[in-house]
Motif scaffolding. Structure first.
Motif, PDB file in Angstrom:
ATOM      1  N   LEU A 119       0.812  -1.209   0.000  1.00 57.99           N
ATOM      2  CA  LEU A 119       0.000   0.000   0.000  1.00 57.99           C
ATOM      3  C   LEU A 119       0.847   1.262   0.000  1.00 57.99           C
ATOM      4  CD1 LEU A 119      -2.789  -0.949   2.546  1.00 57.99           C
ATOM      5  CD2 LEU A 119      -3.117  -0.455   0.128  1.00 57.99           C
ATOM      6  N   TYR A 120       1.942   1.252   0.773  1.00 58.18           N
ATOM      7  CA  TYR A 120       2.726   2.480   0.906  1.00 58.18           C
ATOM      8  C   TYR A 120       4.209   2.180   0.777  1.00 58.18           C
ATOM      9  CZ  TYR A 120       4.584   6.913   2.477  1.00 58.18           C
ATOM     10  OH  TYR A 120       5.274   8.100   2.530  1.00 58.18           O
ATOM     11  N   HIS A 121       4.799   2.650  -0.329  1.00 55.72           N
ATOM     12  CA  HIS A 121       6.238   2.502  -0.548  1.00 55.72           C
ATOM     13  C   HIS A 121       6.852   3.891  -0.727  1.00 55.72           C
ATOM     14  CE1 HIS A 121       9.399  -0.602  -1.867  1.00 55.72           C
ATOM     15  NE2 HIS A 121      10.034   0.552  -1.702  1.00 55.72           N
ATOM     16  N   TRP A 122       6.621   4.748   0.297  1.00 54.29           N
ATOM     17  CA  TRP A 122       7.351   6.008   0.491  1.00 54.29           C
ATOM     18  C   TRP A 122       6.834   7.220  -0.263  1.00 54.29           C
ATOM     19  CZ3 TRP A 122      13.287   4.541   0.346  1.00 54.29           C
ATOM     20  CH2 TRP A 122      13.530   3.492   1.238  1.00 54.29           C
ATOM     21  N   ASP A 123       5.921   7.046  -1.244  1.00 59.08           N
ATOM     22  CA  ASP A 123       5.539   8.178  -2.102  1.00 59.08           C
ATOM     23  C   ASP A 123       4.251   8.849  -1.618  1.00 59.08           C
ATOM     24  OD1 ASP A 123       4.262   5.806  -2.762  1.00 59.08           O
ATOM     25  OD2 ASP A 123       4.304   6.143  -4.921  1.00 59.08           O
ATOM     26  N   LEU A 124       4.342   9.506  -0.475  1.00 59.79           N
ATOM     27  CA  LEU A 124       3.191  10.202   0.108  1.00 59.79           C
ATOM     28  C   LEU A 124       2.705  11.320  -0.819  1.00 59.79           C
ATOM     29  CD1 LEU A 124       1.527  10.458   2.819  1.00 59.79           C
ATOM     30  CD2 LEU A 124       3.102  12.323   3.387  1.00 59.79           C
ATOM     31  N   PRO A 125       1.389  11.455  -1.013  1.00 62.84           N
ATOM     32  CA  PRO A 125       0.896  12.594  -1.790  1.00 62.84           C
ATOM     33  C   PRO A 125       1.383  13.923  -1.207  1.00 62.84           C
ATOM     34  CG  PRO A 125      -0.854  10.987  -1.491  1.00 62.84           C
ATOM     35  CD  PRO A 125       0.289  10.539  -0.627  1.00 62.84           C
ATOM     36  N   GLN A 126       1.892  14.800  -2.066  1.00 67.59           N
ATOM     37  CA  GLN A 126       2.421  16.082  -1.608  1.00 67.59           C
ATOM     38  C   GLN A 126       1.347  16.904  -0.891  1.00 67.59           C
ATOM     39  OE1 GLN A 126       5.637  17.209  -1.633  1.00 67.59           O
ATOM     40  NE2 GLN A 126       4.830  18.936  -0.429  1.00 67.59           N
ATOM     41  N   ALA A 127       0.106  16.761  -1.327  1.00 67.08           N
ATOM     42  CA  ALA A 127      -0.981  17.516  -0.690  1.00 67.08           C
ATOM     43  C   ALA A 127      -1.113  17.175   0.789  1.00 67.08           C
ATOM     44  CB  ALA A 127      -2.305  17.243  -1.417  1.00 67.08           C
ATOM     45  N   LEU A 128      -0.831  15.917   1.138  1.00 66.02           N
ATOM     46  CA  LEU A 128      -0.887  15.530   2.547  1.00 66.02           C
ATOM     47  C   LEU A 128       0.355  16.005   3.296  1.00 66.02           C
ATOM     48  CD1 LEU A 128      -2.394  11.924   2.392  1.00 66.02           C
ATOM     49  CD2 LEU A 128      -3.558  14.137   2.614  1.00 66.02           C
ATOM     50  N   GLU A 129       1.487  16.010   2.625  1.00 63.49           N
ATOM     51  CA  GLU A 129       2.696  16.546   3.256  1.00 63.49           C
ATOM     52  C   GLU A 129       2.518  18.028   3.573  1.00 63.49           C
ATOM     53  OE1 GLU A 129       6.089  16.969   5.138  1.00 63.49           O
ATOM     54  OE2 GLU A 129       5.275  15.032   4.511  1.00 63.49           O
ATOM     55  N   ASP A 130       1.819  18.720   2.708  1.00 58.64           N
ATOM     56  CA  ASP A 130       1.555  20.142   2.959  1.00 58.64           C
ATOM     57  C   ASP A 130       0.746  20.342   4.235  1.00 58.64           C
ATOM     58  OD1 ASP A 130       2.898  20.724   0.612  1.00 58.64           O
ATOM     59  OD2 ASP A 130       1.065  20.942  -0.588  1.00 58.64           O
ATOM     60  N   LEU A 131       0.063  19.286   4.677  1.00 52.40           N
ATOM     61  CA  LEU A 131      -0.715  19.333   5.925  1.00 52.40           C
ATOM     62  C   LEU A 131       0.053  18.730   7.098  1.00 52.40           C
ATOM     63  CD1 LEU A 131      -4.187  18.217   4.501  1.00 52.40           C
ATOM     64  CD2 LEU A 131      -3.424  20.552   5.010  1.00 52.40           C
ATOM     65  N   GLY A 132       1.338  18.435   6.883  1.00 52.38           N
ATOM     66  CA  GLY A 132       2.165  17.872   7.951  1.00 52.38           C
ATOM     67  C   GLY A 132       2.620  16.460   7.700  1.00 52.38           C
ATOM     68  N   GLY A 133       2.011  15.791   6.713  1.00 51.62           N
ATOM     69  CA  GLY A 133       2.447  14.434   6.377  1.00 51.62           C
ATOM     70  C   GLY A 133       2.399  13.495   7.567  1.00 51.62           C
ATOM     71  N   TRP A 134       3.447  12.722   7.731  1.00 53.83           N
ATOM     72  CA  TRP A 134       3.472  11.727   8.797  1.00 53.83           C
ATOM     73  C   TRP A 134       3.600  12.335  10.181  1.00 53.83           C
ATOM     74  CZ3 TRP A 134       1.703   7.093   7.991  1.00 53.83           C
ATOM     75  CH2 TRP A 134       1.719   6.582   6.695  1.00 53.83           C
ATOM     76  N   THR A 135       3.857  13.646  10.285  1.00 52.84           N
ATOM     77  CA  THR A 135       3.903  14.271  11.604  1.00 52.84           C
ATOM     78  C   THR A 135       2.513  14.660  12.095  1.00 52.84           C
ATOM     79  OG1 THR A 135       4.177  16.547  10.786  1.00 52.84           O
ATOM     80  CG2 THR A 135       6.187  15.211  11.048  1.00 52.84           C
ATOM     81  N   ASN A 136       1.513  14.600  11.229  1.00 49.72           N
ATOM     82  CA  ASN A 136       0.138  14.978  11.567  1.00 49.72           C
ATOM     83  C   ASN A 136      -0.653  13.709  11.894  1.00 49.72           C
ATOM     84  OD1 ASN A 136      -2.559  15.799  11.609  1.00 49.72           O
ATOM     85  ND2 ASN A 136      -2.356  17.154   9.825  1.00 49.72           N
ATOM     86  N   ARG A 137      -1.187  13.651  13.094  1.00 54.07           N
ATOM     87  CA  ARG A 137      -1.920  12.450  13.515  1.00 54.07           C
ATOM     88  C   ARG A 137      -3.111  12.138  12.612  1.00 54.07           C
ATOM     89  NH1 ARG A 137      -2.213   9.435  18.564  1.00 54.07           N
ATOM     90  NH2 ARG A 137      -4.185   8.278  18.611  1.00 54.07           N
ATOM     91  N   ASP A 138      -3.629  13.130  11.910  1.00 48.57           N
ATOM     92  CA  ASP A 138      -4.744  12.895  10.992  1.00 48.57           C
ATOM     93  C   ASP A 138      -4.379  11.897   9.894  1.00 48.57           C
ATOM     94  OD1 ASP A 138      -6.366  14.612  12.382  1.00 48.57           O
ATOM     95  OD2 ASP A 138      -6.075  16.307  11.016  1.00 48.57           O
ATOM     96  N   ILE A 139      -3.072  11.673   9.693  1.00 44.28           N
ATOM     97  CA  ILE A 139      -2.669  10.771   8.627  1.00 44.28           C
ATOM     98  C   ILE A 139      -3.140   9.342   8.888  1.00 44.28           C
ATOM     99  CG2 ILE A 139      -0.387  10.038   9.492  1.00 44.28           C
ATOM    100  CD1 ILE A 139       0.590  10.501   6.533  1.00 44.28           C
ATOM    101  N   VAL A 140      -3.380   9.006  10.144  1.00 44.09           N
ATOM    102  CA  VAL A 140      -3.898   7.663  10.435  1.00 44.09           C
ATOM    103  C   VAL A 140      -5.261   7.487   9.777  1.00 44.09           C
ATOM    104  CG1 VAL A 140      -4.484   6.005  12.235  1.00 44.09           C
ATOM    105  CG2 VAL A 140      -2.623   7.637  12.623  1.00 44.09           C
ATOM    106  N   GLY A 141      -6.076   8.509   9.832  1.00 45.71           N
ATOM    107  CA  GLY A 141      -7.379   8.461   9.168  1.00 45.71           C
ATOM    108  C   GLY A 141      -7.255   8.508   7.654  1.00 45.71           C
ATOM    109  N   TRP A 142      -6.356   9.357   7.154  1.00 41.83           N
ATOM    110  CA  TRP A 142      -6.161   9.431   5.695  1.00 41.83           C
ATOM    111  C   TRP A 142      -5.681   8.088   5.151  1.00 41.83           C
ATOM    112  CZ3 TRP A 142      -2.546  14.220   6.562  1.00 41.83           C
ATOM    113  CH2 TRP A 142      -3.328  15.309   6.965  1.00 41.83           C
ATOM    114  N   PHE A 143      -4.726   7.501   5.861  1.00 46.78           N
ATOM    115  CA  PHE A 143      -4.190   6.217   5.406  1.00 46.78           C
ATOM    116  C   PHE A 143      -5.251   5.123   5.503  1.00 46.78           C
ATOM    117  CE2 PHE A 143      -1.851   2.209   5.984  1.00 46.78           C
ATOM    118  CZ  PHE A 143      -1.076   2.230   4.834  1.00 46.78           C
ATOM    119  N   SER A 144      -6.062   5.165   6.539  1.00 52.58           N
ATOM    120  CA  SER A 144      -7.128   4.173   6.699  1.00 52.58           C
ATOM    121  C   SER A 144      -8.128   4.264   5.556  1.00 52.58           C
ATOM    122  CB  SER A 144      -7.839   4.372   8.043  1.00 52.58           C
ATOM    123  OG  SER A 144      -6.951   4.122   9.128  1.00 52.58           O
ATOM    124  N   ASP A 145      -8.498   5.476   5.178  1.00 53.40           N
ATOM    125  CA  ASP A 145      -9.443   5.655   4.066  1.00 53.40           C
ATOM    126  C   ASP A 145      -8.837   5.158   2.754  1.00 53.40           C
ATOM    127  OD1 ASP A 145     -11.242   6.760   5.827  1.00 53.40           O
ATOM    128  OD2 ASP A 145     -10.779   8.841   5.289  1.00 53.40           O
TER     129      ASP A 145
END
Length: 442
Positions: A119-145
């Motif tokens: 599912l994830y081999h390092w290429d996070l969408p830039q739009a999510l990085e602009d929101l903090g990427g993996w430092t933002n706890r919301d990413i758990v929900g984004w990744f789950s969706d």
């Protein structure tokens, strides 16, 4: 040594990753990833190279799958590009992205090749990085969706899933050292990225398993055999601390053991980002664990190295054979790694989901005689078989990688492939190692 010695259920494969091979980085609605952005920055990639074309797998996947079939490789590991499916990382779905992966899966199955997506081999969408990427706890929900979407879109044809690729590498290199995308540094980025990656791994596992209880669901970890520079107590202790960071930090919370911060006190900084109930949310009973190992590391005490007080003794300073990556040629390390992780009683099954070596391959007289890689793979398999015969639950081996590709910050310089790629013409040439692997599997 022959294939039959490993048993009929043993899985033989080859591994790839979307960003490293696909190219077509903005084609048909794909959004930018952090690696698209990072690669465009001056001085970040060797020789200023980029992956806008890479191996052109997006357009040539059928040709490459024909090569997989011709080499009798029954299992093909690849990854979904998150921003090809969800250009903004969430919200609007790019149907053409889904269509591509549906074609890839169907084309694999038509050739008798089992698809093993990550599912994830390092290429996070830039739009999510602009929101903090993996430092933002919301990413758990984004990744789950995102995981749920993939499960619903492809799960009817997938028997084996991998949630993440080497979380220690993408958090350490990308959010602490800054040498990989997105180029962030410091503990203030590293600690939340680690915790949110662990939570997301477990959440992804639960979603995939609930979608199809019959599918095998796993996740992969980078690991290196570590030895102290000498048996002096300070070097032995330094090696143990390095092992905590590189080999144990990510897997132990997933196994329900929590973070190993009692043995490396600086890791207690992760607790700042934990919320009530996280201990349980971090753990998931994966059907298998993917181990990815390439070399060994020698570690010595270092007063001047902050936090860890340990440093790696570079292979180039140890007068040992080197790969193009300047890693020690040490295929014997795979045995020690399998034994180490087999000691965790929670691990039911192990697949080696990456193993290989980069050498300065040259195309001569229409072929590539890569005897060093061939020897590396053969010795690795002998060591794997030794561990298996001793009762370790290892039941699969995937070579990294199918074709020479874009090797992240190292660009196209290191060649890991069983198949040589001329990046000017995209011509494929099966190397001696690839021919041997095909005959071995035949």
């Amino acid at each position: 040594m022959n294939k039959d010695e490993f048993g009929k259920s043993f899985k033989w494969g080859v591994s790839t990753a979307a960003f490293q091979i696909e190219g077509s980085c903005s084609a048909e609605g794909k959004g930018p990833s952090i690696w698209d952005t990072f690669s465009s920055r001056k001085g970040k990639i060797l020789h200023g190279q980029h992956a806008r074309v890479a191996c052109d797998f997006y357009n040539r996947y059928e040709q490459d799958l024909d090569l997989v079939k011709a080499l009798h490789i029954g299992n093909f590991r690849f990854s979904f590009a998150w921003s090809r499916i969800l250009p903004e990382g969430k919200g609007t779905v790019n149907q053409k992205g889904l269509d591509f992966y549906n074609r890839l899966i169907d084309s694999s199955l038509e050739r008798g090749i089992n698809p093993w997506p990550t599912l994830y081999h390092w290429d996070l969408p830039q739009a999510l990085e602009d929101l903090g990427g993996w430092t933002n706890r919301d990413i758990v929900g984004w990744f789950s969706d995102y995981t749920d979407l993939c499960a619903r879109s492809f799960g009817d044809r997938i028997d084996h899933w991998m949630v993440m690729n080497e979380p220690m590498v993408f958090t350490g290199a990308g959010y602490f050292l800054g040498v990989h995308a997105p180029g962030k540094t410091g503990l203030k980025n590293f600690f939340p990225a680690v915790h949110h990656a662990v939570l997301s791994m477990a959440a992804g596992g639960r979603i995939l398993k609930s979608a199809n209880s019959q599918a095998e669901v796993g996740t992969t970890f980078s690991c290196s055999h570590i030895e102290p520079y000498s048996q002096k107590s300070w070097n032995v202790s330094a090696a143990k601390r390095a092992d905590v960071l590189f080999n144990r930090l990510m897997i132990e919370p997933v196994l329900g053991m929590g973070y190993p911060d009692e043995e490396l006190s600086i890791l207690k900084g992760i607790r700042k980002y934990m919320q009530a109930g996280d201990e349980d949310k971090m753990a998931f009973d994966f059907d298998f664990i993917g181990l990815q190992t390439y070399t060994r590391e020698i570690v010595r005490y270092s007063l001047l190295t902050p936090y860890l007080h340990a440093k790696l003794v570079k292979a180039e300073n140890r007068k040992v054979p080197l790969t193009t990556m300047k890693w020690e040629v040490y295929p014997e390390g795979i045995y020690s790694i399998i034994k180490k992780y087999s000691a965790y009683k929670q691990i039911k099954k192990i697949y080696i989901t990456e193993n290989g070596a980069a050498f300065p391959d040259e195309l001569r007289d229409g072929g590539v005689d890569d005897q060093e890689r061939l020897s590396f793979i053969q010795t690795s398999l002998q060591q794997l078989l030794k561990a298996k015969d001793e009762g370790c639950p290892v039941d699969g081996y995937f070579v990294w990688t199918l074709t020479d590709n874009f090797e992240w910050a190292e660009g196209y310089h290191p060649r890991f492939g069983l198949i040589h790629v001329d990046f000017n013409t995209q011509k494929r040439t099966i190397k001696s190692s690839g021919k041997w692997y095909g005959e071995f599997l035949k």
